[in-house]
Design an enzyme around this catalytic site. Structure first.
Site, PDB file in Angstrom:
ATOM      1  N   CYS A  69       0.865  -1.180   0.000  1.00  0.00           N
ATOM      2  CA  CYS A  69       0.000   0.000   0.000  1.00  0.00           C
ATOM      3  C   CYS A  69       0.898   1.226   0.000  1.00  0.00           C
ATOM      4  O   CYS A  69       1.507   1.563   1.025  1.00  0.00           O
ATOM      5  CB  CYS A  69      -0.943   0.021   1.201  1.00  0.00           C
ATOM      6  SG  CYS A  69      -2.026   1.491   1.176  1.00  0.00           S
ATOM      7  N   CYS A 211      -5.687   5.009  -4.210  1.00  0.00           N
ATOM      8  CA  CYS A 211      -4.832   3.831  -4.098  1.00  0.00           C
ATOM      9  C   CYS A 211      -3.527   4.156  -4.806  1.00  0.00           C
ATOM     10  O   CYS A 211      -3.508   4.360  -6.020  1.00  0.00           O
ATOM     11  CB  CYS A 211      -5.497   2.605  -4.707  1.00  0.00           C
ATOM     12  SG  CYS A 211      -4.448   1.123  -4.642  1.00  0.00           S
TER      13      CYS A 211
END
Length: 259
Positions: A69, A211
């Site tokens: 991430c 994201c």
């Protein structure tokens, strides 16, 4: 940063609960319950690392641990740099990647995400096929690109991202049989300005405002398909803007903050 004192942070629209567990290396948390109580995209647990400044565990809202991430890395990088009073930090991930984080001004953090992977078995895919033109079609979506940015992504290109019913198509595409580890689903629109507009269905989370690895995947896919000549552009997500650069390794720059 005090151990086990959860912090709520955001990185360009991604919301995180960050738990510093370095003092006891405790991973026994109810991640689904934490996500439900805090309304976050992911739970981040920081533990010790012998190879970097810290180890970052990433748990989705469904409780599953994932490999990467980028937006969370920027938040954790900021915390570590603040703790060390430096402008550089390193973070180890479960996939053995070491991410480098740099402070570029205020709360703007740049992350070296490493080299993207393109071979079908590296993504990974369940069958040998061309990752630049996957044989996947669902309603108005077809012919996606697959790439691994530390986690698997597929990118569809469309003329208008707002017309795509991502809420209904995302769950089906995430679990497509071609992706044994499931996949992050990205809907990209390359603008005349050279910027990219992007919507994301995140594996294990659902529709998300941002994201970082998806933004990286969108730039790479755009270059590989010939939609962009430059290897640097801004990617616009519902949660904000990320600057993505791909000279060799892929770099992502964006702001972080506290909730």
């Amino acid at each position: 940063m005090s151990s086990q004192s959860p912090k709520r942070m955001y990185g360009t629209g991604n919301n995180f609960v960050i738990i510093d567990s370095r003092s006891i290396n405790n991973l026994n948390w109810n991640y689904r319950e934490i996500a439900n109580q805090n309304g976050c995209d992911q739970i981040i647990v920081i533990t010790n690392s012998s190879a970097a400044d810290c180890f970052m565990h990433i748990y989705n809202a469904d409780g599953g641990e994932v490999e990467m991430c980028g937006n969370a890395a920027r938040c954790v990088g900021y915390l570590i740099m603040s703790e060390k009073s430096t402008e550089y930090a390193t973070i180890e991930l479960v996939n053995k990647r070491i991410l480098e984080c740099f402070k570029v001004g205020g709360r703007s953090i740049k992350v070296n995400m490493g080299k993207p992977l393109f071979k079908w078995h590296e993504i990974p895919l369940s069958a040998k096929c061309d990752p630049l033109h996957l044989p996947i079609e669902l309603e108005m979506l077809k012919d996606p690109v697959a790439v691994n940015i530390g986690n698997p992504h597929m990118v569809f290109f469309v003329d208008n991202i707002s017309e795509i019913p991502l809420q209904s198509l995302g769950p089906k595409l995430e679990k497509h049989t071609l992706f044994p580890k499931k996949v992050n689903v990205n809907i990209a629109q390359v603008e005349k300005s050279g910027e990219i507009s992007l919507r994301v269905w995140e594996r294990g989370t659902g529709i998300t405002a941002s994201c970082g690895s998806a933004a990286c995947a969108a730039l790479i896919a755009s270059v590989l398909r010939g939609y962009l000549i430059t290897r640097q552009t801004s990617v616009n997500l519902p949660g904000g803007k990320l600057l993505i650069e791909w000279p060799d390794n892929i770099f992502m720059t964006g702001d972080i903050g506290f909730l």
